[in-house]
Design a protein around this motif. Sequence first.
Motif, PDB file in Angstrom:
ATOM      1  N   THR A 178       1.666  -2.370 -14.984  1.00  0.00           N
ATOM      2  CA  THR A 178       1.476  -3.774 -14.600  1.00  0.00           C
ATOM      3  C   THR A 178       2.007  -4.028 -13.184  1.00  0.00           C
ATOM      4  N   SER A 179       3.044  -3.275 -12.789  1.00  0.00           N
ATOM      5  CA  SER A 179       3.535  -3.423 -11.415  1.00  0.00           C
ATOM      6  C   SER A 179       2.559  -2.784 -10.431  1.00  0.00           C
ATOM      7  N   GLY A 180       2.039  -1.627 -10.807  1.00  0.00           N
ATOM      8  CA  GLY A 180       1.087  -0.931  -9.936  1.00  0.00           C
ATOM      9  C   GLY A 180      -0.145  -1.795  -9.681  1.00  0.00           C
ATOM     10  N   ILE A 181      -0.614  -2.441 -10.740  1.00  0.00           N
ATOM     11  CA  ILE A 181      -1.768  -3.331 -10.596  1.00  0.00           C
ATOM     12  C   ILE A 181      -1.462  -4.397  -9.546  1.00  0.00           C
ATOM     13  N   SER A 182      -0.242  -4.933  -9.630  1.00  0.00           N
ATOM     14  CA  SER A 182       0.102  -6.019  -8.707  1.00  0.00           C
ATOM     15  C   SER A 182       0.262  -5.507  -7.279  1.00  0.00           C
ATOM     16  N   LEU A 183       0.563  -4.218  -7.132  1.00  0.00           N
ATOM     17  CA  LEU A 183       0.670  -3.667  -5.777  1.00  0.00           C
ATOM     18  C   LEU A 183      -0.708  -3.500  -5.142  1.00  0.00           C
ATOM     19  N   LEU A 184      -1.683  -3.188  -5.990  1.00  0.00           N
ATOM     20  CA  LEU A 184      -3.026  -2.961  -5.449  1.00  0.00           C
ATOM     21  C   LEU A 184      -3.756  -4.287  -5.215  1.00  0.00           C
ATOM     22  N   GLU A 185      -3.447  -5.270  -6.052  1.00  0.00           N
ATOM     23  CA  GLU A 185      -4.191  -6.529  -6.062  1.00  0.00           C
ATOM     24  C   GLU A 185      -4.337  -7.215  -4.690  1.00  0.00           C
ATOM     25  N   PRO A 186      -3.244  -7.431  -3.944  1.00  0.00           N
ATOM     26  CA  PRO A 186      -3.408  -8.186  -2.698  1.00  0.00           C
ATOM     27  C   PRO A 186      -4.295  -7.459  -1.688  1.00  0.00           C
TER      28      PRO A 186
ATOM     29  N   PHE B 156       0.836  -1.200   0.000  1.00  0.00           N
ATOM     30  CA  PHE B 156       0.000   0.000   0.000  1.00  0.00           C
ATOM     31  C   PHE B 156       0.875   1.257   0.000  1.00  0.00           C
ATOM     32  N   ALA B 157       1.879   1.270   0.893  1.00  0.00           N
ATOM     33  CA  ALA B 157       2.742   2.454   1.005  1.00  0.00           C
ATOM     34  C   ALA B 157       3.550   2.646  -0.275  1.00  0.00           C
ATOM     35  N   ILE B 158       4.031   1.535  -0.843  1.00  0.00           N
ATOM     36  CA  ILE B 158       4.837   1.664  -2.055  1.00  0.00           C
ATOM     37  C   ILE B 158       3.991   2.196  -3.209  1.00  0.00           C
ATOM     38  N   LEU B 159       2.769   1.654  -3.336  1.00  0.00           N
ATOM     39  CA  LEU B 159       1.943   2.108  -4.458  1.00  0.00           C
ATOM     40  C   LEU B 159       1.729   3.622  -4.391  1.00  0.00           C
TER      41      LEU B 159
ATOM     42  N   THR C 189      -2.884  11.244 -10.354  1.00  0.00           N
ATOM     43  CA  THR C 189      -4.296  10.846 -10.396  1.00  0.00           C
ATOM     44  C   THR C 189      -4.551   9.941 -11.597  1.00  0.00           C
ATOM     45  N   LEU C 190      -3.973  10.314 -12.738  1.00  0.00           N
ATOM     46  CA  LEU C 190      -4.172   9.504 -13.941  1.00  0.00           C
ATOM     47  C   LEU C 190      -3.620   8.089 -13.724  1.00  0.00           C
ATOM     48  N   PHE C 191      -2.416   8.011 -13.175  1.00  0.00           N
ATOM     49  CA  PHE C 191      -1.797   6.698 -12.994  1.00  0.00           C
ATOM     50  C   PHE C 191      -2.633   5.839 -12.053  1.00  0.00           C
ATOM     51  N   MET C 192      -3.027   6.435 -10.927  1.00  0.00           N
ATOM     52  CA  MET C 192      -3.797   5.644  -9.954  1.00  0.00           C
ATOM     53  C   MET C 192      -5.115   5.189 -10.575  1.00  0.00           C
ATOM     54  N   ALA C 193      -5.729   6.067 -11.384  1.00  0.00           N
ATOM     55  CA  ALA C 193      -6.992   5.684 -12.013  1.00  0.00           C
ATOM     56  C   ALA C 193      -6.777   4.490 -12.943  1.00  0.00           C
ATOM     57  N   LEU C 194      -5.687   4.507 -13.701  1.00  0.00           N
ATOM     58  CA  LEU C 194      -5.399   3.383 -14.609  1.00  0.00           C
ATOM     59  C   LEU C 194      -5.307   2.072 -13.830  1.00  0.00           C
ATOM     60  N   VAL C 195      -4.629   2.151 -12.685  1.00  0.00           N
ATOM     61  CA  VAL C 195      -4.435   0.942 -11.879  1.00  0.00           C
ATOM     62  C   VAL C 195      -5.777   0.458 -11.323  1.00  0.00           C
ATOM     63  N   VAL C 196      -6.543   1.410 -10.791  1.00  0.00           N
ATOM     64  CA  VAL C 196      -7.815   1.027 -10.172  1.00  0.00           C
ATOM     65  C   VAL C 196      -8.752   0.402 -11.214  1.00  0.00           C
ATOM     66  N   VAL C 197      -8.772   0.981 -12.417  1.00  0.00           N
ATOM     67  CA  VAL C 197      -9.681   0.455 -13.447  1.00  0.00           C
ATOM     68  C   VAL C 197      -9.374  -1.017 -13.724  1.00  0.00           C
ATOM     69  N   VAL C 198      -8.101  -1.343 -13.927  1.00  0.00           N
ATOM     70  CA  VAL C 198      -7.782  -2.736 -14.261  1.00  0.00           C
ATOM     71  C   VAL C 198      -8.093  -3.659 -13.084  1.00  0.00           C
ATOM     72  N   VAL C 199      -7.696  -3.234 -11.882  1.00  0.00           N
ATOM     73  CA  VAL C 199      -7.930  -4.117 -10.738  1.00  0.00           C
ATOM     74  C   VAL C 199      -9.430  -4.296 -10.512  1.00  0.00           C
ATOM     75  N   SER C 200     -10.205  -3.247 -10.741  1.00  0.00           N
ATOM     76  CA  SER C 200     -11.626  -3.422 -10.469  1.00  0.00           C
ATOM     77  C   SER C 200     -12.285  -4.312 -11.503  1.00  0.00           C
ATOM     78  N   CYS C 201     -11.685  -4.455 -12.663  1.00  0.00           N
ATOM     79  CA  CYS C 201     -12.259  -5.366 -13.667  1.00  0.00           C
ATOM     80  C   CYS C 201     -11.873  -6.811 -13.422  1.00  0.00           C
TER      81      CYS C 201
ATOM     82  N   TRP D 292      -4.065   7.009  -3.029  1.00  0.00           N
ATOM     83  CA  TRP D 292      -3.871   8.268  -3.756  1.00  0.00           C
ATOM     84  C   TRP D 292      -3.599   9.397  -2.759  1.00  0.00           C
ATOM     85  N   LEU D 293      -4.381   9.402  -1.658  1.00  0.00           N
ATOM     86  CA  LEU D 293      -4.208  10.453  -0.638  1.00  0.00           C
ATOM     87  C   LEU D 293      -2.798  10.423  -0.055  1.00  0.00           C
ATOM     88  N   LEU D 294      -2.321   9.219   0.260  1.00  0.00           N
ATOM     89  CA  LEU D 294      -0.968   9.114   0.805  1.00  0.00           C
ATOM     90  C   LEU D 294       0.054   9.601  -0.231  1.00  0.00           C
ATOM     91  N   GLY D 295      -0.234   9.341  -1.497  1.00  0.00           N
ATOM     92  CA  GLY D 295       0.653   9.797  -2.575  1.00  0.00           C
ATOM     93  C   GLY D 295       0.778  11.314  -2.600  1.00  0.00           C
TER      94      GLY D 295
END
Length: 465
Positions: free
Chosen positions: A333-341, A113-116, A165-177, A366-369
């Motif tokens: 693809t790394s960001g997705i894997s950080l959010l996944e677990p 979480f912190a790394i993402l 914001t754009l990057f985090m949104a990209l990650v969230v979209v894939v993980v939520s799918c 995103w807030l921590l970012g």
Amino acid sequence: MTQFNLAPESDSEVSRGRWSSRLAFILAATGSAVGLGNIWKFPYVTGENGGGAFVLVYLLCIAIIGVPIMMAEVFVGRSGRHNPIASMRLVAVRNLSSPAWRISAIIGMIAAFAILSFYSVIGGWAASYIGHAAMGDFTGGTADSIGGLFSALLASPGQLLAWHTLFMALVVVVVSCGLKGGLERAVTILMPALFLLLIITVGYATTTGHFGEAVSFLFTPDFGALTINGVLIALGHAFFTLSLGMAIMMAYGSYLGRDVAIGRTAVSIALMDTVVALLAGLAIFPVVFANGLEAGAGPGLIFQTLPLAFGNMPMGSLFGALFFILLLFAAWTSGISLLEPVVEWVEENTSMGRSGSAIVVGVLCWLLGVASILSLNLWSDVAPLAMFERFEGKTIFDLLDFFTANILLPLSGLLTAIFVGWFVARESLKADLDLSDGTFAVWLTLLRFVTPVAVVIVFIYNLLA
Ligand code: PFF
């Protein structure tokens, strides 16, 4: 509390998703491993730590600590078949050990979480450089003009915020799918393309006249330049770059079929990851030396060297844009894997569902970012741990990076190694890992003795240093 079925599952009993093939798992795990850590972080930490000797320690850490732990993490995930915390707990209980072992997955998920949070900020830098390259902003650039572009980006909280914001949104979209469709397909195309572009950039680097200097910087060990802190950083980076100690390989392993050989697979992933990092070094350092730049320039290194290369090569705008697109995809693809677990865990423990969990976790991260963004400009003087001499001048961003990569990841990896090495029944490891007797013995020895001793020694030295 969730009731677990303690019996080992057969594949047909398991209703969770599954990778469509061994290759899909390798690509997804490689997609997680290969990211900013290889192309952004490896060159700059190598530069800051004097080159060859650091690289050697890093390679050793990958081979004798990273690969065995990766196998252990995938093993836990595949045996547990739940989110990482539940899988650790389940495997522990099955082996008549304390469920408290799940602490290793908890630490890993906090680290992820912190790394993402700051990974997304840097992913944003990559995104913003696509536009710079495509518009020809690097063309004919000098070290000064290109350095100026980078400083201007860091000085602007508004721009950084938009890209983050754009990057985090990209990650969230894939993980939520969900994991499978999008991610599997994306990595199949992107990973080979990334390799190809790296090779083109290395090709350019050979023409700078300083390739030999770079090779000797990377591969001639000068132990005088290596500090004990450098060894800690090499160890931490080995974890970071292989995505270990973050519960990610457990999460990905939980979707892995029983027919896949964990050992060979882990070695392939580690090899590809290492090759990409070394290629990145060979692409970057010749340009650094050719232009009289500082090898120890820190986190901005690739954002100041590669643009110089692109700005001065034929069709540089095109290659530059492509390169930063691929860097963004590698980070994605790394960001997705950080959010996944974390999302997997929230989803299994609340009623928010996949998308709800992904959005909530994504917004918090995103807030921590935002704190990391501000530490690059408005809060650049804020050093929360300045009372300790060693952390003087370290911003929130620096501290998040230091504590996650150098403390939390090795600690989580250490606990996993001790647990799998000492507390899981040998027969079940043997059956699951499917290694020859000799290789199994080597693996178990590394996991039982070498990893714990190495991590503990480095920790102790570092506390005393
Ligand atoms: N291994 C990735 C990289 O080298 O960029 C970063 C990363 C991804 C770290 C996933 C940790 C992680 F869990």
